[in-house]
Structure formats: C-alpha cells, structure tokens
Design a protein around this motif. Sequence first.
Motif, short mmCIF file in Angstrom:
data_model
loop_
_atom_site.label_atom_id
_atom_site.label_comp_id
_atom_site.label_asym_id
_atom_site.label_seq_id
_atom_site.Cartn_x
_atom_site.Cartn_y
_atom_site.Cartn_z
N GLY A 20 46.07 10.37 21.32
CA GLY A 20 45.73 8.95 21.52
C GLY A 20 44.39 8.83 22.22
N ALA A 21 43.42 9.67 21.76
CA ALA A 21 42.11 9.71 22.42
C ALA A 21 41.15 8.66 21.87
N ARG A 45 44.74 8.56 15.25
CA ARG A 45 44.98 8.28 13.82
C ARG A 45 43.80 7.59 13.15
N ASP A 46 42.78 7.19 13.94
CA ASP A 46 41.65 6.44 13.38
C ASP A 46 40.37 7.28 13.49
N PHE A 70 44.76 12.47 12.99
CA PHE A 70 46.13 12.79 12.57
C PHE A 70 47.05 11.69 13.08
N ASN A 100 49.51 11.39 25.50
CA ASN A 100 49.20 10.01 25.89
C ASN A 100 49.49 9.00 24.78
N THR A 151 53.01 11.28 29.43
CA THR A 151 52.76 9.93 29.94
C THR A 151 54.04 9.10 29.90
N PRO A 196 50.99 5.54 34.37
CA PRO A 196 49.75 4.87 34.78
C PRO A 196 50.00 3.51 35.42
N THR A 202 44.76 -2.37 25.31
CA THR A 202 45.32 -3.15 24.20
C THR A 202 46.84 -3.17 24.26
P1 NAP Z 1 46.68 1.92 23.74
O1 NAP Z 1 45.52 1.21 24.28
O2 NAP Z 1 47.57 1.25 22.74
O3 NAP Z 1 46.22 3.33 23.15
C1 NAP Z 1 47.18 4.18 22.57
C2 NAP Z 1 46.49 5.33 21.90
O4 NAP Z 1 47.51 6.07 21.17
C3 NAP Z 1 45.46 4.88 20.89
O5 NAP Z 1 44.43 5.84 20.85
C4 NAP Z 1 46.26 4.89 19.60
O6 NAP Z 1 45.50 5.01 18.42
C5 NAP Z 1 47.09 6.15 19.81
N1 NAP Z 1 48.23 6.21 18.91
C6 NAP Z 1 49.21 5.31 18.75
N2 NAP Z 1 50.04 5.69 17.78
C7 NAP Z 1 49.55 6.86 17.28
C8 NAP Z 1 49.95 7.73 16.25
N3 NAP Z 1 51.01 7.45 15.48
N4 NAP Z 1 49.24 8.86 16.03
C9 NAP Z 1 48.15 9.14 16.77
N5 NAP Z 1 47.70 8.33 17.76
C10 NAP Z 1 48.40 7.20 18.01
O7 NAP Z 1 47.67 2.36 24.92
P2 NAP Z 1 47.38 2.63 26.48
O8 NAP Z 1 47.71 1.40 27.21
O9 NAP Z 1 46.08 3.30 26.64
O10 NAP Z 1 48.57 3.65 26.80
C11 NAP Z 1 48.36 5.04 26.95
C12 NAP Z 1 49.65 5.64 27.47
O11 NAP Z 1 49.97 5.06 28.75
C13 NAP Z 1 50.86 5.38 26.57
O12 NAP Z 1 51.68 6.52 26.58
C14 NAP Z 1 51.56 4.22 27.25
O13 NAP Z 1 52.93 4.21 26.95
C15 NAP Z 1 51.29 4.54 28.71
N6 NAP Z 1 51.38 3.37 29.59
C16 NAP Z 1 50.45 2.38 29.51
C17 NAP Z 1 50.54 1.31 30.39
C18 NAP Z 1 49.53 0.18 30.36
O14 NAP Z 1 49.70 -0.80 31.11
N7 NAP Z 1 48.47 0.27 29.56
C19 NAP Z 1 51.58 1.24 31.34
C20 NAP Z 1 52.51 2.27 31.39
C21 NAP Z 1 52.39 3.33 30.50
P3 NAP Z 1 44.77 3.73 17.72
O15 NAP Z 1 43.42 3.67 18.34
O16 NAP Z 1 44.73 4.12 16.27
O17 NAP Z 1 45.62 2.54 17.98
#
Ligand code: NAP
Length: 250
Positions: A20-21, A45-46, A70, A100, A151, A196, A202
């Motif tokens: 998820g980088a 994935r993008d 992937f 992540n 995560t 986190p 997003t």
């Molecule tokens: P985000 O902005 O939605 O980013 C998620 C990342 O994961 C994006 O790079 C996304 O790719 C990738 N991803 C999603 N599905 C995928 C797949 N099938 N294959 C490969 N990559 C995939 O989320 P975030 O807020 O940064 O969250 C990161 C982590 O922190 C997650 O594990 C989330 O559960 C955890 N978390 C976040 C929060 C918060 O408030 N943000 C709170 C608690 C926990 P795309 O760019 O293609 O979408």
Amino acid sequence: MARYQPHKNLLVGRTILVTGASDGIGRVAAITYAQHGADVLLLGRDRKKLEAVNDEITSATATSPLIIPFDLAKLHAQSETVLTDSLRDAIQQLDGILHNASLLGSKVPVAHYPSNEWESVMHVNVTAAFLLTKALLPALEKSSDASVIFTSSGVGRKGRAFWGAYAVSKFATEGMMEVLADELSDTNIRVNSLNPGGTRTTMRASAYPAEDPMTLPTPQEHMPLYLYLIGPDSRGVNGKKFDASSWDGS
Ligand code: NAP
C-alpha cells in the motif's frame, strides 16, 4: 510529540517492503524509509501512483526503489509464487515488511454486510498479508536484524458497531502478529503491530466523511514510530502492540 530522534542513516543497507505504498500512510512511510537510506520495495495496485512515489524517492535520495504493481486481492496460494519468485530474484535479503495495505469495506451492520465484500476485505487485509509473510520468511531469515510490522486499528482492539469485516480483519491481524512473534521469538526477526490511529488520509475521509481532516494528524507525524519499529533501535522488541497516538518515543 515523540522524543525518538532517528539517525539520518538509520536504514542504510536495508531493504524494506511496504504494501500500500501508493497512497496515505504507506506512501509517506516508504518515502521516509528511503530518506533514511533504505532501498524500498513499493507494492500497490496502481502503477501510475507507484511510479510517482518512485520518482519522488529517486529525485531526493541515492537509494534504489523498486515498484511492484500488484493487486493483493489477486494474491492466492497459486499466484503467490509468481510474486514472491520475482521479489526473491530482485533482492538478496529482506530486512523489513510494513504490512500497510488495507481495504475499509462498508460501514454497515453485520446483518446487512455484503458477503462478497466481507471476503474481499478479509482476503486483502489478512490472507494476503499471511501469504506474503510466509513466502518471504526465507528472505527475512537472511537478514541479521529483520522487522515485520502489521498495521492495526483501534477497532482491531475493541470492536465497534458497523465496522464489520474491517474490524474483524484487524483483530485477525493482531492474532497473526502474536502467533508469528511467538514462533519467531528466538530468531533475528521481530514482529509487532502498529495502530496509527485517526490520520489524515483517503481511508479516514471515507470512514468519517463529516470530519474536518485538518483536525487529524498527518502521516508524517507518525513517522518516528514507523522508523523506530522498522529500524535497529527496536531490536529485541517483539510481540508488542503500538499506538501512534500515545507513543511517547521512549
Ligand atoms: P489509504 O489512504 O486508503 O491507503 C491504503 C493503501 O493500500 C493505498 O496505497 C492503496 O492503494 C493500498 N491498497 C488497498 N487495497 C490494495 C490491494 N488490494 N492491493 C494493493 N494495495 C492496496 O489508507 P491509510 O489511511 O493510509 O491506511 C494505511 C493503514 O493504516 C491501513 O492498514 C489502515 O487500516 C490503517 N489505519 C488507518 C487509519 C487512518 O485513520 N487513516 C486509522 C487506523 C488504521 P490505492 O492507492 O490503489 O488505493
């Protein structure tokens, strides 16, 4: 504010996989790891978004990132070898994985949760992380000091109404961390989980559309903990659950 002050060359000589980088916390963590000297493997994935992260890293650091476009939804036992063989060809050893990537899924009562979506969320958030970890353990074993970070989320430690498969997947993530940490307790590989907490991304905006994002910390603000856990300063720390919002850096 965390007191931890990472050395600027903290991760020189290390190869770290970030899933998820392409966006959110994973994007910032990958760039931060590279800024501290790591060669990062950028999985997402993008392809276009990954290329933008790759460009940002190569223009600002002397490290060698590698993009791995992937979709983890497509990672199954059958396709695992395709991904991991190409990874193993590209790297000598692996010094860290930041698991992540996650899907949020619907926020609806269990009674109305779409079954196919339940399976997708559980697959990306749990099964894909299991398959990746299992396949890459031999590469982690080659490192003298490897760190695996899973995560988590607040709803993976205390269930809450309407969080459905996402919450259940994060409980499973914590379980996977504990099992693996116990199994690897006498090895060079440490395994911990990191919540986190509410962060300006997003995913958070999808989960809380009425919230003002400016009231939330940015991913950058959590980077001291992400650096501490992936780097050598956390050597010997294993099987622990971290919270970015309450970590004081000591
Ligand atoms: P985000 O902005 O939605 O980013 C998620 C990342 O994961 C994006 O790079 C996304 O790719 C990738 N991803 C999603 N599905 C995928 C797949 N099938 N294959 C490969 N990559 C995939 O989320 P975030 O807020 O940064 O969250 C990161 C982590 O922190 C997650 O594990 C989330 O559960 C955890 N978390 C976040 C929060 C918060 O408030 N943000 C709170 C608690 C926990 P795309 O760019 O293609 O979408």
